[in-house]
Design a protein around this motif. Structure first.
Motif, PDB file in Angstrom:
ATOM      1  N   MET A   1      -7.844 -10.267 -13.011  1.00 37.57           N
ATOM      2  CA  MET A   1      -8.008  -9.290 -11.956  1.00 37.57           C
ATOM      3  C   MET A   1      -7.307  -9.744 -10.667  1.00 37.57           C
ATOM      4  SD  MET A   1     -11.542  -7.110 -11.473  1.00 37.57           S
ATOM      5  CE  MET A   1     -12.666  -8.377 -11.862  1.00 37.57           C
ATOM      6  N   LYS A   2      -7.435 -11.023 -10.347  1.00 41.17           N
ATOM      7  CA  LYS A   2      -6.804 -11.529  -9.133  1.00 41.17           C
ATOM      8  C   LYS A   2      -5.284 -11.399  -9.211  1.00 41.17           C
ATOM      9  CE  LYS A   2     -10.129 -14.824  -7.334  1.00 41.17           C
ATOM     10  NZ  LYS A   2     -10.366 -16.216  -6.964  1.00 41.17           N
ATOM     11  N   THR A   3      -4.742 -11.605 -10.400  1.00 42.54           N
ATOM     12  CA  THR A   3      -3.288 -11.522 -10.563  1.00 42.54           C
ATOM     13  C   THR A   3      -2.787 -10.105 -10.284  1.00 42.54           C
ATOM     14  OG1 THR A   3      -3.382 -13.265 -12.228  1.00 42.54           O
ATOM     15  CG2 THR A   3      -1.381 -11.929 -12.161  1.00 42.54           C
ATOM     16  N   ILE A   4      -3.501  -9.119 -10.786  1.00 45.57           N
ATOM     17  CA  ILE A   4      -3.109  -7.724 -10.557  1.00 45.57           C
ATOM     18  C   ILE A   4      -3.237  -7.389  -9.077  1.00 45.57           C
ATOM     19  CG2 ILE A   4      -3.674  -5.302 -11.027  1.00 45.57           C
ATOM     20  CD1 ILE A   4      -4.576  -6.235 -13.839  1.00 45.57           C
ATOM     21  N   TYR A   5      -4.338  -7.814  -8.468  1.00 40.97           N
ATOM     22  CA  TYR A   5      -4.542  -7.543  -7.045  1.00 40.97           C
ATOM     23  C   TYR A   5      -3.423  -8.172  -6.214  1.00 40.97           C
ATOM     24  CZ  TYR A   5      -6.091  -8.109  -2.274  1.00 40.97           C
ATOM     25  OH  TYR A   5      -6.125  -8.115  -0.902  1.00 40.97           O
ATOM     26  N   GLN A  65     -13.334  -3.526   5.940  1.00 40.70           N
ATOM     27  CA  GLN A  65     -13.185  -2.217   6.577  1.00 40.70           C
ATOM     28  C   GLN A  65     -11.798  -2.073   7.220  1.00 40.70           C
ATOM     29  OE1 GLN A  65     -16.076  -1.247   9.600  1.00 40.70           O
ATOM     30  NE2 GLN A  65     -16.019   0.911   8.999  1.00 40.70           N
ATOM     31  N   VAL A  66     -11.270  -3.131   7.784  1.00 42.75           N
ATOM     32  CA  VAL A  66      -9.926  -3.101   8.373  1.00 42.75           C
ATOM     33  C   VAL A  66      -8.886  -2.896   7.270  1.00 42.75           C
ATOM     34  CG1 VAL A  66      -8.202  -4.460   9.636  1.00 42.75           C
ATOM     35  CG2 VAL A  66     -10.598  -4.489  10.357  1.00 42.75           C
ATOM     36  N   LYS A  67      -9.092  -3.586   6.142  1.00 42.01           N
ATOM     37  CA  LYS A  67      -8.166  -3.408   5.013  1.00 42.01           C
ATOM     38  C   LYS A  67      -8.213  -1.968   4.495  1.00 42.01           C
ATOM     39  CE  LYS A  67      -7.578  -8.018   3.233  1.00 42.01           C
ATOM     40  NZ  LYS A  67      -6.658  -8.515   2.249  1.00 42.01           N
ATOM     41  N   GLU A  68      -9.411  -1.397   4.398  1.00 41.54           N
ATOM     42  CA  GLU A  68      -9.537  -0.017   3.911  1.00 41.54           C
ATOM     43  C   GLU A  68      -8.771   0.953   4.821  1.00 41.54           C
ATOM     44  OE1 GLU A  68     -10.566   1.270   1.194  1.00 41.54           O
ATOM     45  OE2 GLU A  68     -11.704  -0.369   0.304  1.00 41.54           O
ATOM     46  N   TRP A  69      -8.900   0.786   6.127  1.00 44.84           N
ATOM     47  CA  TRP A  69      -8.166   1.632   7.064  1.00 44.84           C
ATOM     48  C   TRP A  69      -6.654   1.409   6.922  1.00 44.84           C
ATOM     49  CZ3 TRP A  69      -9.503   5.800   9.613  1.00 44.84           C
ATOM     50  CH2 TRP A  69     -10.856   6.042   9.842  1.00 44.84           C
ATOM     51  N   VAL A 107      -3.433   0.815  -6.927  1.00 44.03           N
ATOM     52  CA  VAL A 107      -3.841  -0.308  -7.780  1.00 44.03           C
ATOM     53  C   VAL A 107      -4.334  -1.470  -6.920  1.00 44.03           C
ATOM     54  CG1 VAL A 107      -2.970  -2.096  -9.362  1.00 44.03           C
ATOM     55  CG2 VAL A 107      -2.394   0.306  -9.749  1.00 44.03           C
ATOM     56  N   SER A 108      -3.595  -1.790  -5.872  1.00 41.61           N
ATOM     57  CA  SER A 108      -4.003  -2.868  -4.967  1.00 41.61           C
ATOM     58  C   SER A 108      -5.384  -2.585  -4.375  1.00 41.61           C
ATOM     59  CB  SER A 108      -2.964  -3.022  -3.845  1.00 41.61           C
ATOM     60  OG  SER A 108      -3.392  -3.967  -2.893  1.00 41.61           O
ATOM     61  N   ASN A 109      -5.610  -1.362  -3.942  1.00 43.42           N
ATOM     62  CA  ASN A 109      -6.896  -0.991  -3.347  1.00 43.42           C
ATOM     63  C   ASN A 109      -8.025  -1.064  -4.369  1.00 43.42           C
ATOM     64  OD1 ASN A 109      -8.950   1.429  -2.646  1.00 43.42           O
ATOM     65  ND2 ASN A 109      -8.248   0.374  -0.803  1.00 43.42           N
ATOM     66  N   ILE A 110      -7.793  -0.558  -5.542  1.00 49.39           N
ATOM     67  CA  ILE A 110      -8.831  -0.580  -6.593  1.00 49.39           C
ATOM     68  C   ILE A 110      -9.220  -2.011  -6.922  1.00 49.39           C
ATOM     69  CG2 ILE A 110      -9.219  -0.160  -9.062  1.00 49.39           C
ATOM     70  CD1 ILE A 110      -7.645   2.492  -8.677  1.00 49.39           C
ATOM     71  N   TYR A 111      -8.216  -2.875  -7.108  1.00 52.32           N
ATOM     72  CA  TYR A 111      -8.520  -4.253  -7.483  1.00 52.32           C
ATOM     73  C   TYR A 111      -9.087  -5.061  -6.318  1.00 52.32           C
ATOM     74  CZ  TYR A 111      -7.144  -3.801 -12.251  1.00 52.32           C
ATOM     75  OH  TYR A 111      -7.119  -3.429 -13.573  1.00 52.32           O
ATOM     76  N   MET A 112      -8.749  -4.709  -5.097  1.00 59.10           N
ATOM     77  CA  MET A 112      -9.396  -5.361  -3.958  1.00 59.10           C
ATOM     78  C   MET A 112     -10.894  -5.058  -3.976  1.00 59.10           C
ATOM     79  SD  MET A 112      -9.218  -4.677   0.119  1.00 59.10           S
ATOM     80  CE  MET A 112     -10.054  -3.132  -0.165  1.00 59.10           C
ATOM     81  N   ASN A 113     -11.220  -3.782  -4.226  1.00 58.97           N
ATOM     82  CA  ASN A 113     -12.639  -3.403  -4.267  1.00 58.97           C
ATOM     83  C   ASN A 113     -13.368  -4.045  -5.438  1.00 58.97           C
ATOM     84  OD1 ASN A 113     -13.093  -1.702  -1.951  1.00 58.97           O
ATOM     85  ND2 ASN A 113     -11.637  -0.297  -2.875  1.00 58.97           N
ATOM     86  N   LYS A 114     -12.689  -4.205  -6.575  1.00 56.99           N
ATOM     87  CA  LYS A 114     -13.314  -4.867  -7.712  1.00 56.99           C
ATOM     88  C   LYS A 114     -13.578  -6.343  -7.408  1.00 56.99           C
ATOM     89  CE  LYS A 114     -11.685  -2.014 -11.527  1.00 56.99           C
ATOM     90  NZ  LYS A 114     -11.000  -1.991 -12.827  1.00 56.99           N
ATOM     91  N   LEU A 115     -12.666  -6.985  -6.713  1.00 60.23           N
ATOM     92  CA  LEU A 115     -12.828  -8.405  -6.396  1.00 60.23           C
ATOM     93  C   LEU A 115     -13.896  -8.631  -5.336  1.00 60.23           C
ATOM     94  CD1 LEU A 115      -9.115  -9.584  -6.359  1.00 60.23           C
ATOM     95  CD2 LEU A 115     -10.881 -10.229  -7.997  1.00 60.23           C
TER      96      LEU A 115
END
Length: 117
Positions: A1-5, A65-69, A107-115
């Protein structure tokens, strides 16, 4: 998961850094932004915002929250760019590239939230 993120995040951040640089220093890009109908101050503003976004996305300790924005802002930029290039009747390659970048951003956002869970 980290690799994809990290792979997807590095791709997006690299695109933002390169784009920011070309918005400031590439004569072709500067003329291209003018041809799309945007004022010159907007080009500089986008360059600065892209640079800030690239840094925020790549910093592991930036608040969630800053990353999400930041993801929302980059997504908005990509959608705006897609609309501008469609209206300008630019190459299908540019449109395809923007759609791919949107997918990588998602994809980056989804995997950030998963991590983060």
């Amino acid at each position: 998961m980290k690799t994809i993120y990290w792979s997807s995040t590095i791709i997006i951040s690299s695109f933002l850094l390169l784009s920011s640089y070309t918005y400031l220093f590439s004569k072709n890009t500067i003329e291209g932004v003018k041809a799309l109908g945007f004022p010159d101050f907007f080009r500089v503003e986008l360059a600065v915002l892209k640079l800030i976004a690239a840094v925020i996305l790549i910093l592991p300790f930036a608040p969630l929250q800053v990353k999400e924005w930041t993801y929302a802002g980059v997504g908005l930029f990509l959608i705006t760019a897609l609309v501008a290039h469609i209206k300008h009747k630019d190459s299908i390659f540019i449109l395809f590239l923007l759609v791919i970048l949107m997918a990588v951003l998602v994809v980056s956002n989804i995997y950030m939230n998963k991590l983060m869970k």
